[in-house]
Design an enzyme around this catalytic site. Sequence first.
Site, PDB file in Angstrom:
ATOM      1  N   SER A 181      58.912   3.733 -22.521  1.00 16.61           N
ATOM      2  CA  SER A 181      60.074   4.328 -23.178  1.00 16.61           C
ATOM      3  C   SER A 181      61.024   3.293 -23.765  1.00 16.61           C
ATOM      4  O   SER A 181      60.636   2.493 -24.594  1.00 16.61           O
ATOM      5  CB  SER A 181      60.788   5.244 -22.191  1.00 16.61           C
ATOM      6  OG  SER A 181      61.786   5.970 -22.848  1.00 16.61           O
ATOM      7  N   HIS A 182      62.249   3.274 -23.267  1.00 17.66           N
ATOM      8  CA  HIS A 182      63.304   2.427 -23.812  1.00 17.66           C
ATOM      9  C   HIS A 182      63.338   1.059 -23.150  1.00 17.66           C
ATOM     10  O   HIS A 182      64.187   0.248 -23.476  1.00 17.66           O
ATOM     11  CB  HIS A 182      64.640   3.126 -23.595  1.00 17.66           C
ATOM     12  CG  HIS A 182      64.784   3.574 -22.167  1.00 17.66           C
ATOM     13  ND1 HIS A 182      64.084   4.660 -21.677  1.00 17.66           N
ATOM     14  CD2 HIS A 182      65.463   3.064 -21.139  1.00 17.66           C
ATOM     15  CE1 HIS A 182      64.359   4.798 -20.389  1.00 17.66           C
ATOM     16  NE2 HIS A 182      65.194   3.837 -20.033  1.00 17.66           N
ATOM     17  N   ASP A 207      64.478   5.373 -29.593  1.00 17.77           N
ATOM     18  CA  ASP A 207      64.054   4.383 -28.594  1.00 17.77           C
ATOM     19  C   ASP A 207      62.596   3.948 -28.768  1.00 17.77           C
ATOM     20  O   ASP A 207      61.933   4.321 -29.738  1.00 17.77           O
ATOM     21  CB  ASP A 207      64.286   4.922 -27.174  1.00 17.77           C
ATOM     22  CG  ASP A 207      63.260   5.966 -26.778  1.00 17.77           C
ATOM     23  OD1 ASP A 207      62.775   6.684 -27.669  1.00 17.77           O
ATOM     24  OD2 ASP A 207      62.917   6.051 -25.580  1.00 17.77           O
ATOM     25  N   ASP A 263      59.654   4.748 -27.582  1.00 15.30           N
ATOM     26  CA  ASP A 263      58.585   5.716 -27.834  1.00 15.30           C
ATOM     27  C   ASP A 263      59.048   6.924 -28.636  1.00 15.30           C
ATOM     28  O   ASP A 263      58.301   7.899 -28.774  1.00 15.30           O
ATOM     29  CB  ASP A 263      57.948   6.166 -26.514  1.00 15.30           C
ATOM     30  CG  ASP A 263      58.941   6.871 -25.616  1.00 15.30           C
ATOM     31  OD1 ASP A 263      60.148   6.578 -25.714  1.00 15.30           O
ATOM     32  OD2 ASP A 263      58.523   7.723 -24.816  1.00 15.30           O
ATOM     33  N   ASP A 270      61.407   9.276 -28.211  1.00 18.77           N
ATOM     34  CA  ASP A 270      61.893  10.558 -27.698  1.00 18.77           C
ATOM     35  C   ASP A 270      63.413  10.600 -27.550  1.00 18.77           C
ATOM     36  O   ASP A 270      63.991  11.668 -27.450  1.00 18.77           O
ATOM     37  CB  ASP A 270      61.175  10.966 -26.397  1.00 18.77           C
ATOM     38  CG  ASP A 270      61.295   9.929 -25.295  1.00 18.77           C
ATOM     39  OD1 ASP A 270      61.906   8.867 -25.532  1.00 18.77           O
ATOM     40  OD2 ASP A 270      60.768  10.191 -24.193  1.00 18.77           O
ATOM     41  N   ARG A 271      64.058   9.433 -27.538  1.00 17.72           N
ATOM     42  CA  ARG A 271      65.517   9.443 -27.414  1.00 17.72           C
ATOM     43  C   ARG A 271      66.188   9.288 -28.775  1.00 17.72           C
ATOM     44  O   ARG A 271      65.585   8.756 -29.710  1.00 17.72           O
ATOM     45  CB  ARG A 271      65.994   8.270 -26.552  1.00 17.72           C
ATOM     46  CG  ARG A 271      65.576   8.383 -25.124  1.00 17.72           C
ATOM     47  CD  ARG A 271      66.227   7.290 -24.297  1.00 17.72           C
ATOM     48  NE  ARG A 271      65.885   7.490 -22.888  1.00 17.72           N
ATOM     49  CZ  ARG A 271      66.493   6.915 -21.876  1.00 17.72           C
ATOM     50  NH1 ARG A 271      67.477   6.073 -22.102  1.00 17.72           N
ATOM     51  NH2 ARG A 271      66.128   7.163 -20.652  1.00 17.72           N
ATOM     52  N   LYS A 280      61.308  15.424 -25.096  1.00 20.08           N
ATOM     53  CA  LYS A 280      62.473  15.269 -25.946  1.00 20.08           C
ATOM     54  C   LYS A 280      62.019  14.597 -27.232  1.00 20.08           C
ATOM     55  O   LYS A 280      60.956  13.983 -27.274  1.00 20.08           O
ATOM     56  CB  LYS A 280      63.572  14.505 -25.246  1.00 20.08           C
ATOM     57  CG  LYS A 280      63.164  13.166 -24.703  1.00 20.08           C
ATOM     58  CD  LYS A 280      64.229  12.636 -23.751  1.00 20.08           C
ATOM     59  CE  LYS A 280      63.785  11.350 -23.109  1.00 20.08           C
ATOM     60  NZ  LYS A 280      63.852  11.398 -21.661  1.00 20.08           N
TER      61      LYS A 280
HETATM   62  C1  G1P Z   1      66.343   8.138 -17.178  1.00 18.49           C
HETATM   63  C2  G1P Z   1      67.374   9.155 -17.635  1.00 18.49           C
HETATM   64  C3  G1P Z   1      66.778  10.534 -17.592  1.00 18.49           C
HETATM   65  C4  G1P Z   1      65.511  10.568 -18.434  1.00 18.49           C
HETATM   66  C5  G1P Z   1      64.561   9.467 -17.983  1.00 18.49           C
HETATM   67  C6  G1P Z   1      63.353   9.367 -18.887  1.00 18.49           C
HETATM   68  O1  G1P Z   1      65.956   8.406 -15.866  1.00 18.49           O
HETATM   69  O2  G1P Z   1      68.534   9.101 -16.848  1.00 18.49           O
HETATM   70  O3  G1P Z   1      67.716  11.460 -18.064  1.00 18.49           O
HETATM   71  O4  G1P Z   1      64.883  11.805 -18.329  1.00 18.49           O
HETATM   72  O5  G1P Z   1      65.225   8.217 -18.000  1.00 18.49           O
HETATM   73  O6  G1P Z   1      63.706   9.038 -20.193  1.00 18.49           O
HETATM   74  P1  G1P Z   1      66.578   7.654 -14.598  1.00 18.49           P
HETATM   75  O7  G1P Z   1      66.369   6.183 -14.825  1.00 18.49           O
HETATM   76  O8  G1P Z   1      68.042   7.986 -14.585  1.00 18.49           O
HETATM   77  O9  G1P Z   1      65.835   8.206 -13.423  1.00 18.49           O
HETATM   78 ZN    ZN Z   2      61.643   7.220 -24.465  1.00 20.39          ZN
END
Ligand code: G1P
Ligand code: ZN
Length: 548
Positions: free
Chosen positions: A118-119, A282, A284, A286-287, A381
């Site tokens: 992801s990010h 981000d 991948d 999705d954000r 998302k």
């Molecule tokens: C974080 C975000 C959460 C999101 C997840 C995946 O998780 O807070 O809302 O769904 O990344 O992108 P966390 O690190 O808080 O468990």
């Molecule tokens: Zn992501």
Amino acid sequence: MTHLTTVATAPIAGQKPGTSGLRKKTPVFMGRHYLENFVQAIFDVVGARNEDGGGKTFVLGGDGRYFNDRAAQVILRMAAANGAARVIVGQGAILSTPAASHLIRLNRTDGGIIMSASHNPGGPNEDFGVKFNMPNGGPAPEGVTEAMYRRTTTITEYHILEAQDVDLGHIGRHQLGQMVVEVVDPVADYADLMKSLFDFPALRSLFDSGFRMRMDSMCAVTGPYAVKILETRLGAAKGTVINGTPLPDFGGMHPDPNPTWAKALMDEMMGPDAPDFGAASDGDGDRNMVVGRGIYVSPSDSLAVLAANAHLAPGYARGLKGVARSMPTSAAADRVADALGIAKYETPTGWKFFGNLLDAGKATICGEESFGTGSDHVREKDGLWAILLWLNILAVRKQSVADILKEHWANFGRNYYSRHDFEAIETARADAMMAALRGSLAGLPGRLVEGMTVNAADDFAYTDPVDGSVSKAQGVRIMFADGSRIVYRLSGTGTEGATLRVYLERYAAGPEGLDLDAQEALAPVIRAAHALAGINTHTGRTVPNVVT
Ligand code: G1P
Ligand code: ZN
């Protein structure tokens, strides 16, 4: 020539997938048998063959980070060896997470494997990840990821085909042993889906009329998607998309679209020559973060504005069935749901909890404070979706982002909101803090802190309204009589120590006091948050690393 081999292996500790799959440092993933063990555990749990013995079909793609290309070849050889019939792969092994979710659904496949962290930053010493999505296009539920984890603790062998790399650079069908590898354009089907939801001609006229936008793809996966959709199809000026080429290390960027990591975009949007609209997504895809000229839109507000205006886009013209938000997300969306007379849901953190609501037709739009927004068009998302919905709303309302936000607050009141993250805390200390906090909850109601009286305090538990499953200990909530709220939880996605997230909220009904700085408006809530949890005593930290 291909040759099927079974390799003897042994369990590797800690292959426990979190809310978004298995995420580890890249060198860990590249270690001996590491990726192979986890992928075999996936196939052992979900099965690569149907009951009648025929092979299943899966989707495969990733965000292009370091090791994405190598991992894809391994996963393909293992899919073939385990008996899959067909794998649909994005060209170059690239697929954004929402595009993968769409392809899984569109082709009625048996699920998909997404390579992403992801990010989180990418590169030889950064993060890598693998997750499995179900045939509905959504992340595997806990029961499934638990089973995968259990499998990794007993694994003794994995199956792999000895073969040359598949040429993933060319669109078309390739043969890998008995399995077909179908390399597809990663953007085309997704772009068509967006076209079916939004008024592309109206968006084209918006850009034709001189509307200026800046889209920061952060050297991550949405680059090709954003260029194709915004610049090619909708006629945004060339160069609207910056950092549009996905790079294995994201160009050294931390591809997390928030004011801290997308600072260049923030600076441009707050500067003298700011375009009308700014957005970022981000690693991948999705954000999303959206920014107006001179004004930042918090994700909680974005969700509320999108819910209130979604009917302006053709795909949502018939209205919404309901709105769902994660528990730490502000209550701004609830106010919209109440005004529209539609259902509202409060779920634990993590997109997977929205899946059942979307599948059951209970909610149409969902969102999290962590820059995640989406709808029932996929089961993840979707960053570009949110950005396009904003554009569609701007095209219809012909107002600035600032005016739309101000009108929204005037109508519904404003939920001032911020999240403070304390990263890389020693795990034992973070756990001790949460344990102490949980132990103190019963004594909190009635207590006066920073001029606010505690109304209720609990550890959030959720009963899924569709399947009745119960998720406990999802975060400590402290609710005050004046509508303010503090939420504490530990991140489930970090890869270094523990990350404490503190979510702060305060409601202003208006008409006065609607345009304060969020941190200023929240000052007493922030002080209360430190006092109630003893953050400094437990963690040694006085200030957060990241404020969003
Ligand atoms: C974080 C975000 C959460 C999101 C997840 C995946 O998780 O807070 O809302 O769904 O990344 O992108 P966390 O690190 O808080 O468990
Ligand atoms: Zn992501």
